[in-house]
Design a protein around this motif. Structure first.
Motif, PDB file in Angstrom:
ATOM      1  N   HIS A   3       0.850  -1.192   0.000  1.00 30.50           N
ATOM      2  CA  HIS A   3       0.000   0.000   0.000  1.00 30.50           C
ATOM      3  C   HIS A   3       0.884   1.239   0.000  1.00 30.50           C
ATOM      4  CE1 HIS A   3      -3.325  -2.556   1.458  1.00 30.50           C
ATOM      5  NE2 HIS A   3      -2.429  -3.065   2.262  1.00 30.50           N
ATOM      6  N   TYR A   5       0.316   5.303   1.143  1.00 34.19           N
ATOM      7  CA  TYR A   5      -0.664   6.038   1.920  1.00 34.19           C
ATOM      8  C   TYR A   5      -0.193   7.454   2.208  1.00 34.19           C
ATOM      9  CZ  TYR A   5       2.445   4.991   5.825  1.00 34.19           C
ATOM     10  OH  TYR A   5       3.546   4.895   6.650  1.00 34.19           O
ATOM     11  N   SER A  18       4.750   3.841   2.603  1.00 31.94           N
ATOM     12  CA  SER A  18       4.267   2.592   2.013  1.00 31.94           C
ATOM     13  C   SER A  18       4.452   1.481   3.030  1.00 31.94           C
ATOM     14  CB  SER A  18       5.008   2.277   0.710  1.00 31.94           C
ATOM     15  OG  SER A  18       6.388   2.164   0.938  1.00 31.94           O
ATOM     16  N   LEU A  22      -1.434  -1.909   6.267  1.00 31.04           N
ATOM     17  CA  LEU A  22      -1.860  -0.533   6.484  1.00 31.04           C
ATOM     18  C   LEU A  22      -2.410  -0.301   7.891  1.00 31.04           C
ATOM     19  CD1 LEU A  22      -2.035   2.157   5.026  1.00 31.04           C
ATOM     20  CD2 LEU A  22      -4.274   1.467   4.164  1.00 31.04           C
ATOM     21  N   LEU A  46      -5.366   8.774   8.455  1.00 37.25           N
ATOM     22  CA  LEU A  46      -5.239   8.272   7.092  1.00 37.25           C
ATOM     23  C   LEU A  46      -6.209   9.045   6.205  1.00 37.25           C
ATOM     24  CD1 LEU A  46      -4.009   6.130   5.158  1.00 37.25           C
ATOM     25  CD2 LEU A  46      -5.970   4.684   5.744  1.00 37.25           C
ATOM     26  N   TRP A  48      -5.622   9.081   2.487  1.00 42.08           N
ATOM     27  CA  TRP A  48      -5.597   8.504   1.138  1.00 42.08           C
ATOM     28  C   TRP A  48      -4.730   7.254   1.161  1.00 42.08           C
ATOM     29  CZ3 TRP A  48      -1.689   7.308  -2.284  1.00 42.08           C
ATOM     30  CH2 TRP A  48      -2.081   7.001  -3.595  1.00 42.08           C
ATOM     31  N   HIS A  49      -5.108   6.270   0.349  1.00 42.74           N
ATOM     32  CA  HIS A  49      -4.243   5.103   0.154  1.00 42.74           C
ATOM     33  C   HIS A  49      -4.594   4.424  -1.153  1.00 42.74           C
ATOM     34  CE1 HIS A  49      -6.993   1.708   1.010  1.00 42.74           C
ATOM     35  NE2 HIS A  49      -7.639   2.617   1.718  1.00 42.74           N
ATOM     36  N   ASP A  51      -3.639   0.547  -3.329  1.00 40.10           N
ATOM     37  CA  ASP A  51      -3.057  -0.788  -3.261  1.00 40.10           C
ATOM     38  C   ASP A  51      -2.306  -1.087  -4.560  1.00 40.10           C
ATOM     39  OD1 ASP A  51      -4.541  -0.991  -0.903  1.00 40.10           O
ATOM     40  OD2 ASP A  51      -6.230  -1.908  -1.937  1.00 40.10           O
ATOM     41  N   GLU A  62       5.273   5.958  -3.894  1.00 40.29           N
ATOM     42  CA  GLU A  62       5.575   6.677  -2.650  1.00 40.29           C
ATOM     43  C   GLU A  62       6.593   7.780  -2.921  1.00 40.29           C
ATOM     44  OE1 GLU A  62       7.889   5.999   1.612  1.00 40.29           O
ATOM     45  OE2 GLU A  62       7.551   4.283   0.301  1.00 40.29           O
TER      46      GLU A  62
END
Length: 101
Positions: A3, A5, A18, A22, A46, A48-49, A51, A62
């Motif tokens: 992920h 984020y 990353s 998460l 958190l 935004w994220h 995959d 990232e």
């Protein structure tokens, strides 16, 4: 699954990272474990994220986001992806011209 984020820190700054897990990573940030940047800016939220299938793709994204301006990160967070190209870094002259008009 890897992920990427973005978290909003208590001082309203953003941190991009990353991770493989998460939920665990968010817990670590809020416990003050890991990143020195977030340790003194808790709590973090958190915002935004995404995959990725491969860790190298997540790491590349990232690093890309870490180089972005605050405005470009906020466009990504709010889902305004059509603004991303117009917020791309340009020469000082181009940025100045955008502010004037």
């Amino acid at each position: 699954m890897p992920h990427v984020y973005i978290v909003r820190c208590s001082d309203s700054s953003y941190y991009v990272g990353s991770t493989w897990d998460l939920e665990r990573r968010m817990s670590e940030h809020n416990q003050g474990v890991g990143a020195a940047y977030t340790r003194h800016r808790r709590p973090v939220e958190l915002v935004w994220h995404a995959d990725y299938d491969r860790v190298d793709e997540a790491y590349a994204m990232e690093k890309r986001i870490q180089g972005w301006s605050r405005a470009k990160r906020e466009a990504l967070i709010s889902g305004d992806t059509d603004l991303l190209s117009s917020l791309a870094s340009r020469s000082w002259h181009d940025r100045r011209a955008r502010r004037v008009t």
